[in-house]
Design a protein around this motif. Structure first.
Motif, PDB file in Angstrom:
ATOM      1  N   UNK A   1       0.856  -1.122  -0.007  1.00 24.28           N
ATOM      2  CA  UNK A   1       0.011  -0.227   0.052  1.00 24.28           C
ATOM      3  C   UNK A   1       0.737   1.245  -0.003  1.00 24.28           C
ATOM      4  N   UNK A   2       2.003   1.130   0.706  1.00 24.37           N
ATOM      5  CA  UNK A   2       2.908   2.421   0.902  1.00 24.37           C
ATOM      6  C   UNK A   2       3.372   2.536  -0.683  1.00 24.37           C
ATOM      7  N   UNK A   3       3.680   1.459  -1.633  1.00 21.83           N
ATOM      8  CA  UNK A   3       4.119   1.903  -2.808  1.00 21.83           C
ATOM      9  C   UNK A   3       3.063   2.543  -3.506  1.00 21.83           C
TER      10      UNK A   3
ATOM     11  N   UNK B   1      -8.005  -2.725   2.213  1.00 18.01           N
ATOM     12  CA  UNK B   1      -8.185  -1.710   3.108  1.00 18.01           C
ATOM     13  C   UNK B   1      -7.246  -0.587   3.311  1.00 18.01           C
ATOM     14  N   UNK B   2      -5.752  -1.082   3.084  1.00 21.04           N
ATOM     15  CA  UNK B   2      -4.901  -0.065   2.992  1.00 21.04           C
ATOM     16  C   UNK B   2      -4.955   0.789   1.628  1.00 21.04           C
ATOM     17  N   UNK B   3      -5.442   0.243   0.596  1.00 19.36           N
ATOM     18  CA  UNK B   3      -5.387   0.961  -0.673  1.00 19.36           C
ATOM     19  C   UNK B   3      -6.448   1.865  -0.650  1.00 19.36           C
ATOM     20  N   UNK B   4      -7.522   1.903  -0.012  1.00 19.69           N
ATOM     21  CA  UNK B   4      -8.536   2.580   0.150  1.00 19.69           C
ATOM     22  C   UNK B   4      -8.244   3.951   0.784  1.00 19.69           C
ATOM     23  N   UNK B   5      -6.895   4.024   1.637  1.00 20.03           N
ATOM     24  CA  UNK B   5      -6.375   5.357   2.420  1.00 20.03           C
ATOM     25  C   UNK B   5      -5.853   5.882   1.593  1.00 20.03           C
TER      26      UNK B   5
END
Length: 497
Positions: free
Chosen positions: A52-54, A118-122
């Motif tokens: 997700x950090x990517x 879920x992380x991508x949604x942030x």
């Protein structure tokens, strides 16, 4: 220049305050989460959050650094930065949502899929906060930045994240905490910098931003892959529990120091950028910053290495005992990438990103070769940590040469800073080891011993700061201590009357 120095000192003050607030809450939240989640759940979060950090790096596309570094910034540049980050945030959320099953197949763990999504949604929330936080950094207004970060950590990670873990949300509890943290940072930062939520599609401001920003994004992507290559390999070769041990060890060893140094480095970027046309002043600022960080970082490093068994038992619990040697390796790793970043900021502030890109490529090649050897030899995750230590030392030494090339004459200052830092670290480590070894031999309870380690370690760090070389950190500490000492003396005098 006096105004810039005053702004920098105020920014450093708020960075230190934010660090100490986080220093109080981080061990508490770490201890609670480590008892509510399993190593396997932390492993799922590790691979999902790294990927997700990517997306977050791509979403930014370097506009944050461009907003800070650019000399002349217009409202049109701000609208272009907002448009770029928002559009990329929406696009990347959709792409990563679709790619989540592929990540599950790569790791052989379907539990990664919903957490990754879920992380991508942030991304979208993070993209909305990017412009306001970057403008605050540019203006060295670190009071609202620290309020946003501390509030996001305490409420997002502390209250909501731990609450969700307690209610049984498992790995998704950290997704909830991340989303809440970004939302709080957006609300606080935008309250202080009310830039227009307006789009623009004129090409001129994009060319201005991307002329610097694209190279910065390439660099950040290289840094991302170098910093997380071990996670990708471990996720493929080992199970989620092994990856969870590795990531928790890194978080425990590096998080407090990384938070302090991250705050300091965010201050240095705009400060160094303002001095990019004054090499003499920039060299002095670089030397002072490196000396202050080196003396503190190597001291922390020694303390983490010696006290690793108690740190793991208290903060992570008995089921994470296998993480002790990994924590010790990362304790030695932490100072070097941070000190290298001081020189890297000099290159960034003077827009010499090609040097940074070349060094990142070299580091990636070294890590890829070393991890291949480790995997072929069948070594465990501890070996991966030691590879990172070796890579960080080599990269840090290379950046000493970079600073000397950009700022002639700074090479000797760099070596002096490293030498004094290493000397302080070895001295503190020797004293702390002698004290701790005696307490361990006496059968002191783990929680009592941990508390004594904190006290002794804190005193040793204070001695290094107060008795060490004359830096901005020492001067600030003396300014804080002198009024406190005067009030204490007056209070004691009144007690005798």
């Amino acid at each position: 220049m006096t105004e810039l120095r005053d702004k920098t000192v105020r920014a450093l003050k708020w960075s230190y305050l934010g660090f100490f607030v986080n220093l109080v809450f981080t061990p508490l939240s770490t201890a609670l989460l480590s008892r509510l989640l399993t190593p396997g759940e932390f492993g799922v979060v590790a691979i999902a959050s790294v990927l997700a950090t990517f997306g977050a790096v791509v979403t930014e596309l370097g506009v944050a650094n461009a907003l800070v570094q650019r000399r002349d910034l217009t409202p049109e540049h701000i609208r272009a930065a907002f448009t770029s980050s928002l559009v990329l945030g929406v696009v990347l959320t959709a792409v990563m949502w679709w790619a989540a099953p592929l990540v599950g197949n790569y790791t052989g763990n379907p539990d990664v899929v919903p957490v990754f999504r879920g992380f991508a949604a942030t991304y979208v929330v993070a993209s909305l906060a990017l412009v306001s936080t970057s403008l605050l950094r540019r203006e060295l207004r670190f009071k609202p930045l620290m309020a946003a970060e501390v509030g996001g950590y305490v409420i997002g990670h502390g209250v909501l994240g731990i609450g969700a873990a307690y209610l049984g949300f498992g790995a998704m509890s950290l997704v909830i905490s991340a989303g809440a943290s970004w939302a709080i940072q957006l609300a606080v930062s935008y309250a202080y910098v009310r830039h227009p939520f307006a789009l623009t599609f004129r090409l001129a401001p994009y060319r201005d931003l991307y002329s610097f920003g694209v190279r910065a994004s390439v660099l950040r992507l290289l840094e991302f892959f170098s910093g997380n290559m071990a996670v990708f390999v471990i996720a493929r070769v080992f199970d989620a529990a092994a990856l969870g041990l590795y990531r928790r060890a890194f978080d425990v060893a590096g998080m407090p120091v990384m938070r302090l140094s991250g705050g300091l480095l965010r201050v240095l970027v705009p400060s160094f950028s303002a001095l990019q046309d004054q090499p003499g002043r920039l060299r002095r600022a670089y030397g002072s910053s490196l000396l202050a960080l080196s003396s503190v970082l190597f001291t922390f490093s020694a303390g983490l290495f010696v006290c690793a068994p108690e740190i793991v038992r208290v903060l992570l619990g008995e089921r994470f005992l296998a993480a002790v040697p990994i924590v010790q390796a990362f304790a030695l790793y932490v100072p070097f990438p941070i000190l290298a970043n001081v020189a890297a900021i000099v290159a960034e502030a003077t827009a010499k990103l090609d040097i940074k890109i070349a060094l990142q490529v070299a580091q990636m090649l070294f890590l890829a070769a070393a991890f291949w050897v480790v995997t072929r030899l069948g070594l465990g995750v501890v070996a991966f940590a030691w590879v990172l230590v070796a890579g960080a030392v080599l990269n840090s030494l290379a950046y000493v040469g970079v600073a000397a090339r950009i700022l002639p004459g700074s090479g000797r200052e760099s070596l002096r800073a490293y030498g004094l830092g290493l000397t302080a670290g070895l001295g503190v480590g020797a004293v702390l080891f002698a004290v701790v070894a005696g307490l361990r031999a006496a059968g002191t309870g783990v929680f009592v011993l941990f508390g004594l380690e904190l006290v002794v370690g804190g005193l040793l760090v204070a001695l290094v700061v107060f008795l060490g070389p004359d830096t901005e950190l020492r001067r600030y500490a003396l300014r804080v201590w002198q009024p406190a000492a005067a009030r204490l003396a007056a209070w004691r005098a009144q007690g005798h009357t």
